[in-house]
Design a protein around this motif. Structure first.
Motif, PDB file in Angstrom:
ATOM      1  N   TRP A 148       0.810  -1.215   0.000  1.00 32.69           N
ATOM      2  CA  TRP A 148       0.000   0.000   0.000  1.00 32.69           C
ATOM      3  C   TRP A 148       0.846   1.269   0.000  1.00 32.69           C
ATOM      4  O   TRP A 148       0.361   2.336   0.361  1.00 32.69           O
ATOM      5  N   TYR A 149       2.120   1.183  -0.356  1.00 33.52           N
ATOM      6  CA  TYR A 149       2.974   2.362  -0.460  1.00 33.52           C
ATOM      7  C   TYR A 149       2.327   3.377  -1.403  1.00 33.52           C
ATOM      8  O   TYR A 149       1.846   2.998  -2.477  1.00 33.52           O
ATOM      9  N   PRO A 150       2.264   4.672  -1.068  1.00 33.63           N
ATOM     10  CA  PRO A 150       2.906   5.353   0.069  1.00 33.63           C
ATOM     11  C   PRO A 150       1.989   5.548   1.282  1.00 33.63           C
ATOM     12  O   PRO A 150       2.240   6.423   2.101  1.00 33.63           O
ATOM     13  N   PHE A 151       0.930   4.751   1.385  1.00 31.16           N
ATOM     14  CA  PHE A 151       0.035   4.852   2.534  1.00 31.16           C
ATOM     15  C   PHE A 151       0.159   3.601   3.403  1.00 31.16           C
ATOM     16  O   PHE A 151      -0.812   3.163   4.020  1.00 31.16           O
ATOM     17  N   ASP A 152       1.347   3.020   3.439  1.00 32.91           N
ATOM     18  CA  ASP A 152       1.545   1.754   4.138  1.00 32.91           C
ATOM     19  C   ASP A 152       1.711   1.967   5.644  1.00 32.91           C
ATOM     20  O   ASP A 152       2.179   3.003   6.108  1.00 32.91           O
ATOM     21  N   VAL A 153       1.305   0.945   6.385  1.00 33.37           N
ATOM     22  CA  VAL A 153       1.476   0.879   7.835  1.00 33.37           C
ATOM     23  C   VAL A 153       2.362  -0.322   8.132  1.00 33.37           C
ATOM     24  O   VAL A 153       2.071  -1.438   7.696  1.00 33.37           O
ATOM     25  N   GLN A 154       3.465  -0.088   8.843  1.00 31.52           N
ATOM     26  CA  GLN A 154       4.432  -1.147   9.132  1.00 31.52           C
ATOM     27  C   GLN A 154       4.413  -1.475  10.626  1.00 31.52           C
ATOM     28  O   GLN A 154       4.295  -0.584  11.461  1.00 31.52           O
ATOM     29  N   ASN A 155       4.522  -2.782  10.903  1.00 33.07           N
ATOM     30  CA  ASN A 155       4.592  -3.275  12.275  1.00 33.07           C
ATOM     31  C   ASN A 155       5.929  -3.976  12.487  1.00 33.07           C
ATOM     32  O   ASN A 155       6.225  -4.950  11.780  1.00 33.07           O
ATOM     33  N   CYS A 156       6.700  -3.481  13.426  1.00 31.96           N
ATOM     34  CA  CYS A 156       7.992  -4.071  13.748  1.00 31.96           C
ATOM     35  C   CYS A 156       8.077  -4.295  15.255  1.00 31.96           C
ATOM     36  O   CYS A 156       7.569  -3.476  16.033  1.00 31.96           O
ATOM     37  N   SER A 157       8.728  -5.367  15.630  1.00 29.13           N
ATOM     38  CA  SER A 157       8.841  -5.719  17.046  1.00 29.13           C
ATOM     39  C   SER A 157      10.301  -5.824  17.452  1.00 29.13           C
ATOM     40  O   SER A 157      11.123  -6.366  16.702  1.00 29.13           O
ATOM     41  N   ILE A 158      10.606  -5.302  18.626  1.00 33.60           N
ATOM     42  CA  ILE A 158      11.922  -5.445  19.243  1.00 33.60           C
ATOM     43  C   ILE A 158      11.786  -6.477  20.355  1.00 33.60           C
ATOM     44  O   ILE A 158      11.075  -6.241  21.337  1.00 33.60           O
ATOM     45  N   VAL A 159      12.427  -7.605  20.198  1.00 34.46           N
ATOM     46  CA  VAL A 159      12.324  -8.697  21.164  1.00 34.46           C
ATOM     47  C   VAL A 159      13.528  -8.632  22.096  1.00 34.46           C
ATOM     48  O   VAL A 159      14.677  -8.776  21.656  1.00 34.46           O
ATOM     49  N   HIS A 221       3.751   9.064   6.073  1.00 38.74           N
ATOM     50  CA  HIS A 221       3.055  10.279   5.667  1.00 38.74           C
ATOM     51  C   HIS A 221       2.864  10.249   4.152  1.00 38.74           C
ATOM     52  O   HIS A 221       3.758  10.625   3.387  1.00 38.74           O
ATOM     53  N   GLY A 222       1.688   9.801   3.691  1.00 34.93           N
ATOM     54  CA  GLY A 222       1.455   9.630   2.255  1.00 34.93           C
ATOM     55  C   GLY A 222       1.307  10.930   1.500  1.00 34.93           C
ATOM     56  O   GLY A 222       1.523  10.973   0.290  1.00 34.93           O
ATOM     57  N   CYS A 223       0.942  12.015   2.189  1.00 26.98           N
ATOM     58  CA  CYS A 223       0.710  13.283   1.485  1.00 26.98           C
ATOM     59  C   CYS A 223       1.980  13.790   0.816  1.00 26.98           C
ATOM     60  O   CYS A 223       1.922  14.461  -0.219  1.00 26.98           O
ATOM     61  N   ARG A 224       3.122  13.483   1.421  1.00 25.53           N
ATOM     62  CA  ARG A 224       4.392  13.938   0.841  1.00 25.53           C
ATOM     63  C   ARG A 224       4.588  13.358  -0.551  1.00 25.53           C
ATOM     64  O   ARG A 224       4.942  14.065  -1.497  1.00 25.53           O
ATOM     65  N   ASN A 279       3.684  -2.137  -5.712  1.00 25.22           N
ATOM     66  CA  ASN A 279       2.964  -1.368  -4.708  1.00 25.22           C
ATOM     67  C   ASN A 279       1.927  -0.486  -5.396  1.00 25.22           C
ATOM     68  O   ASN A 279       1.847  -0.427  -6.629  1.00 25.22           O
ATOM     69  N   ALA A 280       1.110   0.166  -4.574  1.00 22.27           N
ATOM     70  CA  ALA A 280       0.003   0.969  -5.096  1.00 22.27           C
ATOM     71  C   ALA A 280       0.503   2.139  -5.938  1.00 22.27           C
ATOM     72  O   ALA A 280      -0.118   2.497  -6.942  1.00 22.27           O
ATOM     73  N   MET A 281       1.632   2.736  -5.556  1.00 18.33           N
ATOM     74  CA  MET A 281       2.166   3.865  -6.308  1.00 18.33           C
ATOM     75  C   MET A 281       2.624   3.453  -7.697  1.00 18.33           C
ATOM     76  O   MET A 281       2.357   4.135  -8.688  1.00 18.33           O
ATOM     77  N   SER A 358      -8.715   5.601 -11.367  1.00 19.80           N
ATOM     78  CA  SER A 358      -7.406   5.476 -10.725  1.00 19.80           C
ATOM     79  C   SER A 358      -7.183   6.588  -9.714  1.00 19.80           C
ATOM     80  O   SER A 358      -6.730   6.341  -8.586  1.00 19.80           O
ATOM     81  N   ILE A 359      -7.504   7.820 -10.091  1.00 20.75           N
ATOM     82  CA  ILE A 359      -7.330   8.947  -9.171  1.00 20.75           C
ATOM     83  C   ILE A 359      -8.258   8.805  -7.966  1.00 20.75           C
ATOM     84  O   ILE A 359      -7.859   9.049  -6.814  1.00 20.75           O
ATOM     85  N   SER A 360      -9.496   8.372  -8.189  1.00 18.37           N
ATOM     86  CA  SER A 360     -10.451   8.226  -7.083  1.00 18.37           C
ATOM     87  C   SER A 360     -10.003   7.156  -6.097  1.00 18.37           C
ATOM     88  O   SER A 360      -9.991   7.379  -4.879  1.00 18.37           O
ATOM     89  N   LEU A 361      -9.637   5.980  -6.622  1.00 17.07           N
ATOM     90  CA  LEU A 361      -9.224   4.893  -5.728  1.00 17.07           C
ATOM     91  C   LEU A 361      -7.932   5.229  -4.996  1.00 17.07           C
ATOM     92  O   LEU A 361      -7.794   4.926  -3.796  1.00 17.07           O
ATOM     93  N   PHE A 362      -6.992   5.848  -5.692  1.00 15.97           N
ATOM     94  CA  PHE A 362      -5.725   6.188  -5.055  1.00 15.97           C
ATOM     95  C   PHE A 362      -5.912   7.250  -3.972  1.00 15.97           C
ATOM     96  O   PHE A 362      -5.245   7.220  -2.939  1.00 15.97           O
ATOM     97  N   SER A 363      -6.853   8.173  -4.186  1.00 15.40           N
ATOM     98  CA  SER A 363      -7.111   9.203  -3.181  1.00 15.40           C
ATOM     99  C   SER A 363      -7.843   8.634  -1.965  1.00 15.40           C
ATOM    100  O   SER A 363      -7.716   9.170  -0.857  1.00 15.40           O
ATOM    101  N   LEU A 364      -8.598   7.540  -2.159  1.00 17.18           N
ATOM    102  CA  LEU A 364      -9.342   6.939  -1.056  1.00 17.18           C
ATOM    103  C   LEU A 364      -8.503   5.928  -0.261  1.00 17.18           C
ATOM    104  O   LEU A 364      -8.993   5.434   0.759  1.00 17.18           O
ATOM    105  N   LEU A 365      -7.302   5.634  -0.709  1.00 18.41           N
ATOM    106  CA  LEU A 365      -6.488   4.655  -0.012  1.00 18.41           C
ATOM    107  C   LEU A 365      -6.246   5.005   1.458  1.00 18.41           C
ATOM    108  O   LEU A 365      -6.298   4.119   2.336  1.00 18.41           O
ATOM    109  N   PRO A 366      -5.951   6.267   1.807  1.00 20.05           N
ATOM    110  CA  PRO A 366      -5.750   6.574   3.233  1.00 20.05           C
ATOM    111  C   PRO A 366      -6.969   6.283   4.087  1.00 20.05           C
ATOM    112  O   PRO A 366      -6.853   5.956   5.264  1.00 20.05           O
ATOM    113  N   LEU A 367      -8.181   6.400   3.506  1.00 19.14           N
ATOM    114  CA  LEU A 367      -9.388   6.124   4.277  1.00 19.14           C
ATOM    115  C   LEU A 367      -9.643   4.625   4.395  1.00 19.14           C
ATOM    116  O   LEU A 367     -10.248   4.175   5.379  1.00 19.14           O
TER     117      LEU A 367
END
Length: 369
Positions: A148-159, A221-224, A279-281, A358-367
């Protein structure tokens, strides 16, 4: 002169030091062993409260599944050998001691072997409680999801866990929650930092080994990237469709403009900070360039027709139905114009649909995320 300065600084440090604190420290560390666990009974388990605080994210490498973080660990335990009565030592309730002189838990990062903790001072209280907060920097291995780049959410763990002590010797527990100290990052936003405790049994040993997992959730921050990469390419694709409004006999001009727009779109879409994987971009840029490519193909067909590459036998047969030569020429011209308009319609309608969707779906990705 240099010797005088050094002597003066040593004298000031000696004078400013508290004799009572120095005496107390020497008394506590006399015959103190920093190797053995500070418990009264050898069968007792020493509880260590551990909390991780994230301060900054240096880098996130999605392709190599690695994140570089800075922060600190807060560890607390009770050292039965470091207790005193403040009333007998001029009311001294705490001491700052070098961490190398006292016992410390051998905490390691299981998924970051090159992690480093600085040797800082530890605070020892009169009741035996020890607080050690070392700065911490590490490169953590975690599975990234760049779809989902550039609106991706990453999960990382420090064990985090003890390297040699099992639960019967050192019991790791989650410490008190700390206030957020995360610095503002231009690319990432800290969504959550949660701690979880696990126990795992290894084949080598009978007892289980506890570990604390600090799970970091960050959002890009996908807006950048939206303002600098996506919108310019979408604007170029829209301009490419607008060239269809130019009359078809001016196909050379239309073709030149679309060619320049394609070159500009390729330059903008070629950015090095995006993940190498799909990715989405990359999909969005591909669709925008597809729109420009469709306009390019349509204008090439127009140009071939205008330069005689089109078989006009059908037009001649239609013109032969009219007796007047002037009417025949007008009929041929009308048929050619209708043919060009039909060709523009066949290309413009699906390309416009692709552009808008394409523009509509890409703009709705953050939601949607």
């Amino acid at each position: 002169m240099l010797l005088l300065s050094v002597a003066a600084s040593v004298f000031v440090a000696f004078v400013s030091a508290s004799p009572e604190e120095e005496k107390l420290l020497q008394s506590l560390l006399h015959d103190y062993s920093s190797i053995t666990r500070p418990v009264l009974n050898v069968n007792d388990s020493l509880t260590v409260n551990l909390t991780y605080t994230l301060v900054d994210i240096d880098a996130v490498d999605v392709d190599s599944n690695e994140i570089s973080v800075q922060g600190w660990l807060q560890m607390g335990w009770k050292d039965m050998q470091l207790r005193w009565d403040p009333s007998q030592h001029s009311g001294v309730k705490s001491l700052h001691v070098p961490c190398d002189t006292i016992w410390r838990p051998d905490i390691k990062v299981y998924n970051g072997p090159d992690a480093a903790m600085d040797s800082t001072l530890a605070i020892v209280y009169s009741d035996g409680n020890v607080l050690w907060v070392p700065p911490f920097k590490a490169n953590i291995q975690c599975e990234m999801k760049p779809l989902w780049y550039p609106f991706d959410v990453q999960n990382c763990s420090i064990v985090l866990g003890s390297w040699t002590y099992d639960v019967s010797m050192v019991d790791l527990q989650i410490g008190a929650a700390q206030p957020t100290e995360f610095r503002k990052n231009k690319e990432w936003k800290l969504v959550a930092l949660e701690h979880r405790r696990f126990e795992k049994k290894y084949n080598c040993c009978e007892n289980v080994y506890p570990s604390i997992e600090a799970q970091i959730t960050i959002r890009r921050h996908g807006c950048r990237n939206l303002l600098s990469k996506a919108l310019p390419v979408a604007a170029l694709a829209a301009l490419g469709l607008m060239t269809m409004l130019i009359p078809a006999p001016r196909a050379e001009i239309r073709l030149l403009v679309v060619t320049l727009l394609i070159g500009s779109a390729l330059i903008i879409a070629d950015f090095s900070d995006a993940p190498d994987s799909f990715n989405a971009m990359s999909l969005f840029n591909f669709q925008m360039i597809l729109v420009l490519a469709g306009c390019f193909l349509c204008n090439c067909i127009h140009l071939a027709i205008l330069r005689g590459g089109f078989d006009a036998s059908l037009l001649e047969k239609l013109a032969g139905l009219v007796s007047s030569n002037e009417k025949s020429e007008n009929l041929i011209t009308n048929v050619e114009q209708r043919y060009h308009r039909t060709l523009d319609t066949l290309f413009s309608m699906p390309l416009t649909f692709v552009l808008v969707m394409s523009i509509s779906l890409f703009s709705l990705l953050p939601l949607l995320k």
